[in-house]
Scaffold this active site. Structure first.
Site, short mmCIF file in Angstrom:
data_model
loop_
_atom_site.label_atom_id
_atom_site.label_comp_id
_atom_site.label_asym_id
_atom_site.label_seq_id
_atom_site.Cartn_x
_atom_site.Cartn_y
_atom_site.Cartn_z
N PRO A 223 0.83 -1.21 0.00
CA PRO A 223 0.00 0.00 0.00
C PRO A 223 0.87 1.26 0.00
CG PRO A 223 -0.59 -1.46 1.82
CD PRO A 223 0.61 -2.04 1.18
N GLY A 224 0.38 2.27 -0.66
CA GLY A 224 1.05 3.57 -0.61
C GLY A 224 2.23 3.72 -1.52
N THR A 225 2.46 2.73 -2.40
CA THR A 225 3.63 2.84 -3.26
C THR A 225 3.31 3.57 -4.56
OG1 THR A 225 3.13 0.58 -3.91
CG2 THR A 225 4.96 0.90 -2.42
N LYS A 227 0.52 3.11 -6.70
CA LYS A 227 -0.13 2.36 -7.78
C LYS A 227 -1.25 3.19 -8.41
CE LYS A 227 -0.97 -1.09 -5.02
NZ LYS A 227 -0.25 -0.60 -3.85
N THR A 228 -2.09 3.77 -7.55
CA THR A 228 -3.18 4.60 -8.05
C THR A 228 -2.61 5.78 -8.83
OG1 THR A 228 -4.40 4.01 -6.06
CG2 THR A 228 -5.26 5.80 -7.37
N HIS A 443 22.31 -11.09 8.52
CA HIS A 443 21.69 -12.32 8.02
C HIS A 443 21.78 -12.40 6.49
CE1 HIS A 443 18.47 -15.50 8.37
NE2 HIS A 443 18.33 -15.15 7.09
N GLU A 444 21.37 -11.33 5.83
CA GLU A 444 21.38 -11.35 4.37
C GLU A 444 22.79 -11.37 3.82
OE1 GLU A 444 18.80 -12.08 2.76
OE2 GLU A 444 17.45 -11.79 4.46
N ASP A 519 14.36 -20.23 6.66
CA ASP A 519 15.54 -20.92 6.16
C ASP A 519 15.59 -22.33 6.72
OD1 ASP A 519 16.26 -18.57 4.93
OD2 ASP A 519 17.58 -17.93 6.57
P1 ADP Z 1 -1.31 3.03 -3.64
O1 ADP Z 1 -2.41 3.16 -4.62
O2 ADP Z 1 -0.17 2.19 -4.14
O3 ADP Z 1 -1.74 2.61 -2.29
P2 ADP Z 1 -1.21 5.83 -3.96
O4 ADP Z 1 -1.09 5.93 -5.43
O5 ADP Z 1 -2.54 6.06 -3.39
O6 ADP Z 1 -0.66 4.46 -3.45
O7 ADP Z 1 -0.15 6.81 -3.33
C1 ADP Z 1 -0.47 7.65 -2.27
C2 ADP Z 1 0.31 8.92 -2.36
O8 ADP Z 1 1.69 8.71 -2.15
C3 ADP Z 1 0.23 9.57 -3.71
O9 ADP Z 1 -0.91 10.35 -3.84
C4 ADP Z 1 1.48 10.41 -3.73
O10 ADP Z 1 1.28 11.63 -3.07
C5 ADP Z 1 2.45 9.60 -2.91
N1 ADP Z 1 3.34 8.83 -3.76
C6 ADP Z 1 3.44 7.50 -3.80
N2 ADP Z 1 4.39 7.11 -4.67
C7 ADP Z 1 4.89 8.22 -5.22
C8 ADP Z 1 5.89 8.47 -6.21
N3 ADP Z 1 6.57 7.48 -6.80
N4 ADP Z 1 6.14 9.75 -6.54
C9 ADP Z 1 5.46 10.75 -5.95
N5 ADP Z 1 4.51 10.59 -5.03
C10 ADP Z 1 4.22 9.34 -4.64
ZN ZN Z 2 17.50 -16.14 5.59
MG MG Z 3 -4.36 3.04 -4.09
#
Ligand code: ADP
Ligand code: ZN
Ligand code: MG
Length: 633
Positions: A223-225, A227-228, A443-444, A519
């Site tokens: 989450p939060g990466t 995708k949207t 570990h890694e 492991d």
């Molecule tokens: P997801 O859908 O993966 O949960 P979101 O697209 O909703 O994540 O991301 C949430 C917020 O995080 C975005 O609105 C943006 O402000 C910030 N964000 C996430 N990734 C980026 C990125 N690569 N560059 C800039 N802002 C990002």
């Molecule tokens: Zn390991």
């Molecule tokens: Mg999202």
């Protein structure tokens, strides 16, 4: 699409029937208000009706009326088909009268003409009005009851209200202004999606060449990466309409409605193609059938089936691309991932340090930073943060500054914000404390170094201490080529690499940790098969104690019953294989301790290290022979 009125009632939720929700209270209020208006209108109508005999005009009987006419006192009359007379006298006063229509006086018109009375007549519209007036109350009442009954059936389970709201929320259509420039980092993912953008820009080029465009792309990541954000950017780059729905919003819908929504969504998108459909949190509808789900299974399966049907029914010429996002690809129904559906996957991992820096830069664009703020340092101190966390960090830092009556953000503001977010994130278990990071790095590094040192182990491709899924860190090994046959020495190297993570922990900290559980279980099951299946333990001889391939109906394989003595021997031999491997790993790491410590430091500093750098530290090169792909935590 089914109309709202065709669905309510049957689906009313009993829980909502009893309690008075604010929604219901509001509805009741509106009901009262409408009743009042209807009442008011009725009163006005009645008054108007009565007003026809209002006291301003006097009612004259026919004889009096005729007398006045003959006396020349009448100026004007209007006569309607019923013989009703409305007129004015020469002195300006109004009067009404009634001509006896049963025996209409033949000379009436002549008499009127003789006395200079202007005659007007009312057409049948008057009759229509009176008809309306007669039936108006009935019509009003009927309408009111109809409306009430519809209202009631809807109000029962707030079906009507819920439906209306869901409709607004389920499908959003827009043309986003977001572009790839707003998405920092993730060059790889962007490059993959560029093909989608290209297709959406000029789908006809693909059709001309007979190529089928990308149908569905699944974005997988925590989450939060972003995708949207990336999905919107794809639409923005291509300049096409963006239809977004969230899988979880389907959960609120009623039986049959989810499927209808999906149909509706695709119909809309096709109408305005080229376009993008974005299904966020697709796991909410796309969960493996038969599993535990948030929705009733029937409803979810109907929705999912409709989605599958829509994606299959894609005419390649439609120019509609379906993007979906999930952080749980493992729970998705296999049918979704089949060719022609979501057959492309784009992995959106947590950002690495460089990516975190560029995300921070994006989110600090509109903020004023003091000279002591070093964004690279902030990026280094926020491992495990997602893009959303970083956006939040920049915002929190600004809030801290505002509280202090400043608008220039200092390094201290960023530190305070980071600490607060880490506290919050740790509850979800993805951000490591400093000493945990050191342990994971050790570990890694152990896995990676030993893998680089064992001649038959797959070459090290990458080492990372970025948490991914359940694993806190990962060492990726890439097989040189696919193997079908494994030798005893290959197994020995495999076990050694597996146990090297734990060996490194023990070597450096004098004790093991819970981090080696995976492991150990993998190594144990491989060692067990070496002994029981492959006959690789000379002490037992060429005997197989393998699980029976003859599986029972329920799919459980059975292991032949071993005599107590043999069982004990097997266990001893398995343990011995493992102990030997661990011993060997410890020796290798002791021999290369400087390289081990250097690798740990680099990992803590940079989180992700290329395999080539591991070999550089050791001064050797990857010459390992192949094997199955392996990655280990
Ligand atoms: P997801 O859908 O993966 O949960 P979101 O697209 O909703 O994540 O991301 C949430 C917020 O995080 C975005 O609105 C943006 O402000 C910030 N964000 C996430 N990734 C980026 C990125 N690569 N560059 C800039 N802002 C990002
Ligand atoms: Zn390991
Ligand atoms: Mg999202």
């Amino acid at each position: 699409m089914s109309e709202p009125e065709s669905t309510p009632g049957s689906t009313s939720d009993p829980a909502k029937n009893t309690a008075t929700s604010p929604e219901q209270a509001r509805r009741r209020q509106r009901l009262n208000w409408i009743t009042a208006v209807v009442g008011l209108v009725a009163v006005v109508v009645l008054f108007w009706l009565g007003g026809r005999g209002a006291p301003t005009s006097t009612e004259l009987d026919y004889s009096t009326f005729m007398q006045r006419v003959e006396a020349g006192q009448v100026d004007k009359v209007t006569i309607d088909p019923d013989g009703r007379v409305v007129g004015t006298q020469t002195d300006g006063s109004a009067f009404t009268s009634q001509i006896p229509t049963a025996a209409p006086p033949e000379d009436l018109v002549r008499t009127l003409g003789e006395h200079d009375v202007t005659i007007a007549a009312k057409g049948p519209s008057a009759a229509w009005t009176s008809l309306l007036l007669t039936f108006a109350p009935v019509v009003l009442l009927l309408g009111f009851f109809l409306w009430m009954s519809r209202r009631a059936s809807g109000a029962g389970g707030s079906a009507l209200g819920g439906f209306g709201r869901a409709k607004a929320k389920v499908v959003d259509s827009e043309k986003p202004q977001t572009t790839f420039a707003d998405v920092a980092g993730y060059e790889g993912a962007k490059a993959e999606l560029l093909e989608v953008v290209d297709y959406l820009r000029r789908p006809e080029r693909y059709h001309k060449a007979g190529a089928v465009g990308p149908g569905g792309v699944l974005m997988v990541g925590p989450p939060g990466t972003g995708k949207t954000l990336i999905a919107r950017a794809v639409a923005g780059e291509a300049g096409v309409p963006f239809y977004s729905v969230s899988g979880s919003s389907f959960v609120e819908l009623f039986v049959g409605v989810g499927a209808a929504r999906v149909r509706d969504l695709f119909a809309q998108a096709r109408q305005r193609s080229p376009s993008i459909i974005f299904i966020d949190e697709i796991d909410a509808i796309g969960q493996r059938r038969g599993g535990r789900a948030m929705m009733s299974n029937d409803e979810r399966e109907q929705t999912l089936d409709q989605l599958l049907a829509e994606m299959d029914g894609f005419d390649p010429a439609t120019g509609v691309v379906v993007l979906a996002a999930t952080n749980r690809p493992d729970v998705l129904d296999a049918a979704l991932l089949r060719p022609g559906r979501f057959d492309r996957q784009v992995v959106i991992p947590l950002p690495n340090q460089a990516e975190r820096l560029s995300i921070l830069q994006v989110h600090c664009r509109s903020k004023q930073l003091a000279d002591d703020v070093e964004l690279p340092k902030v990026a280094r101190s926020t491992p495990g943060f997602s893009g959303a966390d970083l956006a939040n960090l920049a915002n929190e830092a600004a809030i801290v500054a505002v509280r202090d009556d400043r608008w220039v953000l200092t390094a201290g503001d960023f530190d305070a914000a980071r600490d607060r977010i880490i506290l919050g994130r740790r509850e979800k278990g993805t951000v490591l404390l400093a000493d945990e990071r050191r342990l994971v790095a050790a570990h890694e590094a152990g896995h990676a170094l030993v893998a680089a040192l064992c001649p038959r182990a797959d070459p090290v491709e990458k080492v990372s201490i970025l948490p991914s899924g359940q694993a806190l860190g990962v060492t990726h090994q890439l097989p040189v080529d696919e193997r079908h046959l494994y030798t005893k020495s290959w197994f020995d190297d495999f076990l050694t690499v597996r146990l090297a993570g734990r060996a490194a922990e023990q070597l450096l900290f004098g004790e093991g940790s819970s981090g080696a559980a995976d492991d150990l279980s993998q190594a144990t099951s491989v060692a067990t098969r070496m002994v029981t299946d492959f006959g690789l333990a000379p002490e037992l001889g060429p005997v197989s104690y393998a699980e029976s391939s003859r599986a029972y109906a329920d799919g459980v394989a059975v292991r032949p019953l071993l005599s107590e003595g043999t069982q004990e021997k097997v266990e001893q031999l398995v343990a011995q294989f493992l102990r030997v491997a661990e011993q060997r790993a410890t020796e290798l790491l002791t021999d290369h301790r400087p390289a081990l410590e250097a690798l740990i430091d680099q990992l803590i500093d940079r989180e992700v290290i290329d395999g080539a750098e591991v070999y550089a530290l050791l001064g050797n090169s990857p010459d390992g022979s192949g094997g199955a792909a392996t990655g280990q935590g």
